[in-house]
Design a protein around this motif. Sequence first.
Motif, PDB file in Angstrom:
ATOM      1  N   LEU A  72     -68.551  13.212 -25.885  1.00 39.99           N
ATOM      2  CA  LEU A  72     -68.334  13.187 -27.323  1.00 39.99           C
ATOM      3  C   LEU A  72     -68.348  11.770 -27.859  1.00 39.99           C
ATOM      4  N   LYS A  73     -68.866  11.614 -29.062  1.00 42.30           N
ATOM      5  CA  LYS A  73     -69.025  10.307 -29.690  1.00 42.30           C
ATOM      6  C   LYS A  73     -68.205  10.245 -30.992  1.00 42.30           C
ATOM      7  N   PRO A  74     -67.966   9.032 -31.513  1.00 40.16           N
ATOM      8  CA  PRO A  74     -67.161   8.884 -32.735  1.00 40.16           C
ATOM      9  C   PRO A  74     -67.659   9.656 -33.947  1.00 40.16           C
ATOM     10  N   GLU A  75     -68.945   9.943 -34.020  1.00 41.92           N
ATOM     11  CA  GLU A  75     -69.459  10.679 -35.181  1.00 41.92           C
ATOM     12  C   GLU A  75     -69.278  12.185 -35.045  1.00 41.92           C
ATOM     13  N   ASP A  76     -68.882  12.642 -33.862  1.00 38.02           N
ATOM     14  CA  ASP A  76     -68.788  14.077 -33.612  1.00 38.02           C
ATOM     15  C   ASP A  76     -67.525  14.675 -34.228  1.00 38.02           C
ATOM     16  N   GLU A  77     -67.611  15.964 -34.578  1.00 34.57           N
ATOM     17  CA  GLU A  77     -66.472  16.699 -35.108  1.00 34.57           C
ATOM     18  C   GLU A  77     -66.066  17.797 -34.137  1.00 34.57           C
ATOM     19  N   VAL A  78     -64.759  17.983 -33.999  1.00 33.17           N
ATOM     20  CA  VAL A  78     -64.202  18.999 -33.114  1.00 33.17           C
ATOM     21  C   VAL A  78     -63.210  19.829 -33.912  1.00 33.17           C
ATOM     22  N   ILE A  79     -63.367  21.153 -33.882  1.00 33.53           N
ATOM     23  CA  ILE A  79     -62.489  22.051 -34.633  1.00 33.53           C
ATOM     24  C   ILE A  79     -61.309  22.454 -33.755  1.00 33.53           C
ATOM     25  N   VAL A  80     -60.118  22.215 -34.272  1.00 31.40           N
ATOM     26  CA  VAL A  80     -58.872  22.404 -33.519  1.00 31.40           C
ATOM     27  C   VAL A  80     -57.877  23.167 -34.397  1.00 31.40           C
ATOM     28  N   PRO A  81     -57.144  24.128 -33.858  1.00 33.07           N
ATOM     29  CA  PRO A  81     -56.088  24.753 -34.660  1.00 33.07           C
ATOM     30  C   PRO A  81     -54.998  23.734 -34.982  1.00 33.07           C
ATOM     31  N   SER A  82     -54.481  23.784 -36.191  1.00 33.60           N
ATOM     32  CA  SER A  82     -53.402  22.864 -36.552  1.00 33.60           C
ATOM     33  C   SER A  82     -52.116  23.206 -35.820  1.00 33.60           C
ATOM     34  N   TYR A  83     -51.885  24.511 -35.622  1.00 29.92           N
ATOM     35  CA  TYR A  83     -50.637  24.933 -34.980  1.00 29.92           C
ATOM     36  C   TYR A  83     -50.837  24.920 -33.463  1.00 29.92           C
ATOM     37  N   THR A  84     -50.650  23.733 -32.894  1.00 24.60           N
ATOM     38  CA  THR A  84     -50.810  23.554 -31.450  1.00 24.60           C
ATOM     39  C   THR A  84     -50.096  22.281 -31.045  1.00 24.60           C
ATOM     40  N   TYR A  85     -50.047  22.045 -29.747  1.00 23.98           N
ATOM     41  CA  TYR A  85     -49.444  20.814 -29.233  1.00 23.98           C
ATOM     42  C   TYR A  85     -50.398  19.650 -29.485  1.00 23.98           C
ATOM     43  N   VAL A  86     -49.828  18.475 -29.634  1.00 28.89           N
ATOM     44  CA  VAL A  86     -50.605  17.306 -30.029  1.00 28.89           C
ATOM     45  C   VAL A  86     -51.732  16.986 -29.048  1.00 28.89           C
ATOM     46  N   SER A  87     -51.566  17.321 -27.773  1.00 24.06           N
ATOM     47  CA  SER A  87     -52.603  17.011 -26.779  1.00 24.06           C
ATOM     48  C   SER A  87     -53.942  17.660 -27.120  1.00 24.06           C
ATOM     49  N   THR A  88     -53.905  18.834 -27.742  1.00 27.45           N
ATOM     50  CA  THR A  88     -55.140  19.536 -28.080  1.00 27.45           C
ATOM     51  C   THR A  88     -56.025  18.680 -28.967  1.00 27.45           C
TER      52      THR A  88
END
Length: 377
Positions: A72-88
């Motif tokens: 993964l590179k700085p321009e990439d986007e990753v979709i993550v649930p907000s309700y999760t542990y910070v490590s995600t």
Amino acid sequence: MSTISIPFNSPYSTGNEWHYIQDAYKEGKLAADGKYTSKCQEFFEKKYGFGKVYLTHSCTHALEMAALLMDLKPEDEVIVPSYTYVSTANAFALRGCKIVFVDSLPDYPGIDPNLLPQLINDKTRAIIAVHYGGLACDMEQIMAITRKHKLFLVEDAAAAINGFYIDPNKKRQPLGTFGHFATFSFHETKNISCGEGGMLVVNDPEFISKADEVWNRGTNRKAFNAGNKNKYEWVSLGSAFAPSEINAAWLWAQLEQIETIQQNRKVIWLWLKNNLPNLLEEYEIEWMKIPSHAEHNYHLFYGLVKNFKQRDELIKILKQKGILAVFHYQGLHTSPYYLSLENPIQKLVQAEKYSDRLIRFPLFANLNTEDLSQRMQ
């Protein structure tokens, strides 16, 4: 100050942990990648049909490994649930990625698949599906989306060992077998524990050779030891992801009795389900629901109170009775770090609901339910 008699969690011991640690010492191998590491990795591959398994120091490290493997590179986007542990989120933020948060479902803290299509653009590289509390996300919907848009799928299955997804044809499939990658935790709060520990599952064979290098600090150590390379060299980015044999030996003792541990937790979970609604009737709590597509692993038991004020009051009252209950995640979209990056303020209604209202009750394999019941009177 009250004394806690019933903790939120108490790590389980089978009795063989110290025996296997001493055996590892006698073998003369306490560093990473020895006999017990191999035994644990092979156990998971055979029992659950996982791809290649790599033990790690934590689920956090497993996620960081996955981020490296996806390049993964700085321009990439990753979709993550907000309700999760910070490590995600952290694992991908460390690669410089833009984290795009998605809300939870109204009746389950896991990711809402219906919201995903509107968040995807030409910079999106991956979706991280968190199986909250060992309860499966809707994998049919999520996989259809990742396939359509040619995205990586990572299962954050930190709490989901021995959890299953039930497809529309009633076929059960272990969590951790769907994504290109899956990550698990063996933290002391999890069903199966070695204090601190985790693992990465690589289900896409294309990444196994690279994973061998990343797991070994970015070197070709595995190929060199196998006689396939004539030099031991730095060949990629990597880190010291592999845990010591001490951790693996402790974990192996747990895996030998995984069915016993799971059965004990099931008995406790069913007691909580059948008794807490009566014991806490005055609070009018909405009790956890199991999605129809999930066969859960009895990792946690939770309820939703009316608001955060009532949540804090109930936690305080239980603490005075010697019982430690806790709230869970705070939505990452409202976190000080995320907002410090000048991200726009979002309103994710369901994530905020769970942040304010969800309360987790003690659940561990040797919980004394008679004592719990008496203290709640």
